[in-house]
Write a protein that holds these residues in place. Sequence first.
Motif, PDB file in Angstrom:
ATOM      1  N   ILE A  66      -0.723  12.106  -0.365  1.00 18.86           N
ATOM      2  CA  ILE A  66      -1.524  10.948  -0.178  1.00 18.86           C
ATOM      3  C   ILE A  66      -3.127  11.554   0.355  1.00 18.86           C
ATOM      4  O   ILE A  66      -3.025  12.485   1.160  1.00 18.86           O
ATOM      5  CB  ILE A  66      -1.298   9.552   0.610  1.00 18.86           C
ATOM      6  CG1 ILE A  66      -2.012   8.584   0.672  1.00 18.86           C
ATOM      7  CG2 ILE A  66      -1.308  10.058   2.036  1.00 18.86           C
ATOM      8  CD1 ILE A  66      -1.714   7.168   1.124  1.00 18.86           C
TER       9      ILE A  66
ATOM     10  N   LYS B  19       2.192   9.145  -3.152  1.00 19.05           N
ATOM     11  CA  LYS B  19       2.904   9.688  -4.674  1.00 19.05           C
ATOM     12  C   LYS B  19       4.110  10.455  -4.007  1.00 19.05           C
ATOM     13  O   LYS B  19       4.148  11.137  -3.046  1.00 19.05           O
ATOM     14  CB  LYS B  19       1.872  10.355  -5.363  1.00 19.05           C
ATOM     15  CG  LYS B  19       0.676   9.568  -5.705  1.00 19.05           C
ATOM     16  CD  LYS B  19       0.694   8.249  -6.283  1.00 19.05           C
ATOM     17  CE  LYS B  19      -0.456   7.811  -6.581  1.00 19.05           C
ATOM     18  NZ  LYS B  19      -0.002   6.288  -7.185  1.00 19.05           N
TER      19      LYS B  19
ATOM     20  N   SER C 137       0.813  -1.032  -0.026  1.00 18.87           N
ATOM     21  CA  SER C 137       0.062   0.047   0.082  1.00 18.87           C
ATOM     22  C   SER C 137       0.907   1.164   0.013  1.00 18.87           C
ATOM     23  O   SER C 137       0.364   2.433  -0.056  1.00 18.87           O
ATOM     24  CB  SER C 137      -0.975   0.005   1.401  1.00 18.87           C
ATOM     25  OG  SER C 137      -1.894  -1.090   1.013  1.00 18.87           O
TER      26      SER C 137
ATOM     27  N   THR D 227       2.730   2.267  -1.997  1.00 17.86           N
ATOM     28  CA  THR D 227       2.749   2.860  -3.553  1.00 17.86           C
ATOM     29  C   THR D 227       1.454   3.646  -3.492  1.00 17.86           C
ATOM     30  O   THR D 227       1.802   4.432  -4.732  1.00 17.86           O
ATOM     31  CB  THR D 227       2.588   1.732  -4.481  1.00 17.86           C
ATOM     32  OG1 THR D 227       1.414   0.919  -4.129  1.00 17.86           O
ATOM     33  CG2 THR D 227       3.801   0.431  -4.428  1.00 17.86           C
ATOM     34  N   GLN D 228       0.969   3.765  -2.850  1.00 16.27           N
ATOM     35  CA  GLN D 228      -0.458   4.766  -2.782  1.00 16.27           C
ATOM     36  C   GLN D 228       0.099   6.069  -2.631  1.00 16.27           C
ATOM     37  O   GLN D 228      -0.542   7.137  -2.747  1.00 16.27           O
ATOM     38  CB  GLN D 228      -1.530   4.546  -2.130  1.00 16.27           C
ATOM     39  CG  GLN D 228      -2.048   3.012  -2.418  1.00 16.27           C
ATOM     40  CD  GLN D 228      -3.354   2.654  -1.442  1.00 16.27           C
ATOM     41  OE1 GLN D 228      -3.955   3.636  -0.832  1.00 16.27           O
ATOM     42  NE2 GLN D 228      -3.466   1.439  -1.360  1.00 16.27           N
TER      43      GLN D 228
END
Length: 649
Positions: A155, A32, A27, A29-30
């Motif tokens: 995020i 940015k 997660s 990777t969510q």
Amino acid sequence: MSSLNGWHKGERAIQEKLGFHGVVSQSWTQIKGEIPEQHRNFYSTCLPFIPITTLDSMGRPWSSILAGPDGEIGWVSSKTYDQLSMRVEVWDGDPLKANADYHADTTDGSQRKMLIAGIGVEFSTRRRNKFAGSVKAIEKQGGLLDICTTVNEAIGNCPKYITIRNLVPFPHTRPRVIHQEINVPPTGRLPPDLIAFIHSSDTVFLGSSYSASEEDAPRFPSHLGMNHRGGRPGFVRVRNDGRTLVLPDYSGNRMMTSLGNIEVTALASLTFPSFTNGSLLYVTGIAHNLLGAPAQAIMPSQNTLTTIEITGYIFIEDALPVRQREGTEPQRSLYAPPVKLLKEEQASSTYFSTEDAIHATLSHIQLHSSDLATFTFESPHKLNVIPGQAAVLNLTSFLGASPYRHMAPEDPNSVNDDRIRTWTISWCSSWTSVADGTGTTFSLTMRLKPGGAITGALFGIANKLSAVRPELLEDSRPLGLGVTLVGIVGDFVLEPTDSHEGPKIAVTREEEQISVRKNAPRKLLWIAGGIGITPFLAMLSDIPPHFAEYEITLLLSTREPDVMLSLLSNAIKAAAHEVKLVVHVFSHTEQFESSLPASVSLHRHSGWITSSFTSDFKAECVYICGPEIFEREVVQGVVGKVRREEFAY
């Protein structure tokens, strides 16, 4: 470019402790490495203020509030995908001033790298986004500061616990520093007014810091965090030492970034805003995450929490340049669970450890109506229950553990459902003269809550048995339905009275006449809204003998007068001592029967109890139990000392 290469060791540690790591391992990777266009527009066009985290000269995080002049929007801009620029008005006392000066003040004229993190919350819509990075430059422009930041983490954030508010600019603030203790001594405490301020707050901004070791820094660079925490007023508690705050953790997105930072760097900051008068309380301190038994030893039934031992605090009045619009009310999030008190706040309560688990078995069910029933349980343990107290039950065995749900618009309460419920005990075998001393039988009279997972299951069992196996209502033990008793809690009990026994002494006739007047019937007033009658049933069932000298008036508001009066009659008949009882029943049901003993004076009224009616009664003590809206109405007219017990779902 993003500074992230996965979860750092603190985030992994807390995720693994809570059993989340497998489901959130990717997660990260969510998050940015640049500011999405939607976020850039959000910061520049929607927000009157932004809470941020920065570090002081000792490396402690502080949570500041950045706002533009006059509380208007439009003070933030973003010219590139990795930059946020803010022209802010920073009032005296806000930690940013000192923290910015520290990072700019170096012996060689260079500037220390200044980390920053922030969160934007649009309170009217619950939209929210977070960012983190570093300060590129700070320049003074008259009475304002121009802050340019480089953002490498961005995020969206969980909206569940945000209280909706209609905020408007409040340009005529006059900030005043009322309390300031930057370095609290080891025995220092928060002033009482600040503790009360915390206990009235439903919103707090949580700052955290991840300080990377030399070994970890290449992959997981140091950074700061800023987050929103919300709940019902008083969800953050203050321990008896006056310096340790307890922040419960509610179900969220399971990334655990804030608690993960605290796992590595045991520091945190909290800022509590008042949206009605503009006051701000900033605190910083030493933070620790507690899970399982250690957490529950501090806050019973809370599996995860963070303690913050305060090392510095600042309180400023009239600083926040926005306010709740006059004539509007905040809209509490339906996801916010009831406030949990600390164990030390419940002096008369008893909680049982998991090692000394107390079990009870369903033994009897009595259906009073389609949505009102009494469930009786038997336990082999001797329990000490004071009439008016409640049983805390863990009913996981009925439904199993609640599955994780990030959002549940159709049933918000399910998100934090721990299967633990609290009901007032309406009758207990330990109150009777025939109690054998080896075990305890206790009854819980409860209302079916529409959509309620637990009451729905209990009433489902009762209705099914009534239809196909009615004999099991009388003796439900063959079903083998067991629960775990978490504790016996509550202080909504009859207060002890002054003893009237003592050595007899000679008195004059005049003194005797005065004594007669003084010994006129002492009065108590009980006010119950619907099922709020339950603690009064318990009190009547085990009324102490010295209460025979009292005149007790019960005001009962109910849709089911027949049912409630039947319950009341049973409690009176079970009492070992007679009391002077006057009952006023308020209901829209005009015709109903009374099974009350002839000694009870009954008065019937159409409609509901009003504050004007309650103002006619004078009593030593007034006890009120019912839904929150009911209590707010009736308490306005009450004269005398008041004790309240309200429902919270």
